[in-house]
Design an enzyme around this catalytic site. Sequence first.
Site, mmCIF file in Angstrom:
data_model
loop_
_atom_site.group_PDB
_atom_site.id
_atom_site.type_symbol
_atom_site.label_atom_id
_atom_site.label_comp_id
_atom_site.label_asym_id
_atom_site.label_seq_id
_atom_site.Cartn_x
_atom_site.Cartn_y
_atom_site.Cartn_z
ATOM 1 N N HIS A 140 69.561 -25.886 -40.442
ATOM 2 C CA HIS A 140 70.778 -25.637 -41.223
ATOM 3 C C HIS A 140 70.410 -25.125 -42.617
ATOM 4 C CE1 HIS A 140 74.872 -26.752 -42.837
ATOM 5 N NE2 HIS A 140 74.152 -26.847 -43.943
ATOM 6 N N GLU A 141 69.475 -25.804 -43.272
ATOM 7 C CA GLU A 141 69.095 -25.395 -44.631
ATOM 8 C C GLU A 141 68.379 -24.046 -44.639
ATOM 9 O OE1 GLU A 141 70.233 -26.823 -47.193
ATOM 10 O OE2 GLU A 141 71.121 -28.454 -46.029
ATOM 11 N N HIS A 144 70.731 -21.107 -44.586
ATOM 12 C CA HIS A 144 71.283 -20.750 -45.903
ATOM 13 C C HIS A 144 70.364 -19.755 -46.605
ATOM 14 C CE1 HIS A 144 74.686 -23.361 -46.001
ATOM 15 N NE2 HIS A 144 74.011 -24.494 -46.054
ATOM 16 N N GLU A 215 79.013 -23.462 -44.924
ATOM 17 C CA GLU A 215 78.499 -24.648 -44.232
ATOM 18 C C GLU A 215 78.752 -24.556 -42.739
ATOM 19 O OE1 GLU A 215 76.579 -26.840 -45.489
ATOM 20 O OE2 GLU A 215 76.764 -26.026 -47.515
#
Length: 306
Positions: A140-141, A144, A215
């Site tokens: 997930h990070e 980004h 997100e």
Amino acid sequence: MRSRFRSDRRLTVRMTVTLFLLGLLYVGFVAALIVLLKSWLLVVVLVGALFVAQFWFSDKIAMFAMRGRVVEPEEYPELHAVVDRLCAMADMPKPVVAVSSMDMPNAFATGRNPDHAVVCVTTGLLRRLEPAELEGVLAHELSHVAHKDVAVITVASFLGVLAGLIVRFAFYSSLFSSGRRDQNTAAVFAAVIGVSVAVYAISFLLIRALSRYRELAADRAAAQLTGRPSALASALTKVSGDIARIPTKDLRTAQAFNAFYFTPATGKEPGIERFFSTHPTLERRLEQLGRISAELGEAATPESAA
């Protein structure tokens, strides 16, 4: 170089529109300050210096505020191994890996581009998550970073930070001033505060709308890269539940960086304030991961993986 994280056209459009609108707001804000303060050189120098400082040193500022430190593979071999594996899967440069000593379970990514990025996890997160769950959070990070929305949020938040600083400066200077301002100076002072408050409010709403979507985009990209949306759903459920049990006073320091976190440090699911939240609700994130799980034909469900 393009990573193997699935591109998100809607995210790109939202980032472009947000930056365009904030750019117009930024130009108008600077022009208003120049007119009101009658010193273009002072305004341009101060605004330029603050922008450069936030853009180039945002990662160091975030790391300092969150008590994070860079860690080597010898110190955290399992953490580095997960990051190495994900970066190889995504075909992207490996970011700097850091660990924060905070007990609050969370993670964040920062940096101006994929070659100058930092992924940081807290010791509270490492202690609570299973390997598959940690992989989902780190994916997930990393998404980004790959989508460059970390840099966009950093740039976008600058205007709100600047307007907020001006309002605070004006407030404190009014408290400690002698009170002997002439009428013209007082009018200029009030106008600067009014413009700053308006700019802060508009930039606040624009950034929150972009942050909530990014997100969801990061959840999708992480689930599709790892092929295990249920593990990410389990991590979300576990982290959100544990944050809710942390005393509010211990979360206040971290809340200034909510836009960068895996889950917000609010300690509760938002009610009406969800419209001003940096993140979508837990239910919405789990619902999306459930759909992806069904699309991928994953055997496990979020509940069974928790």
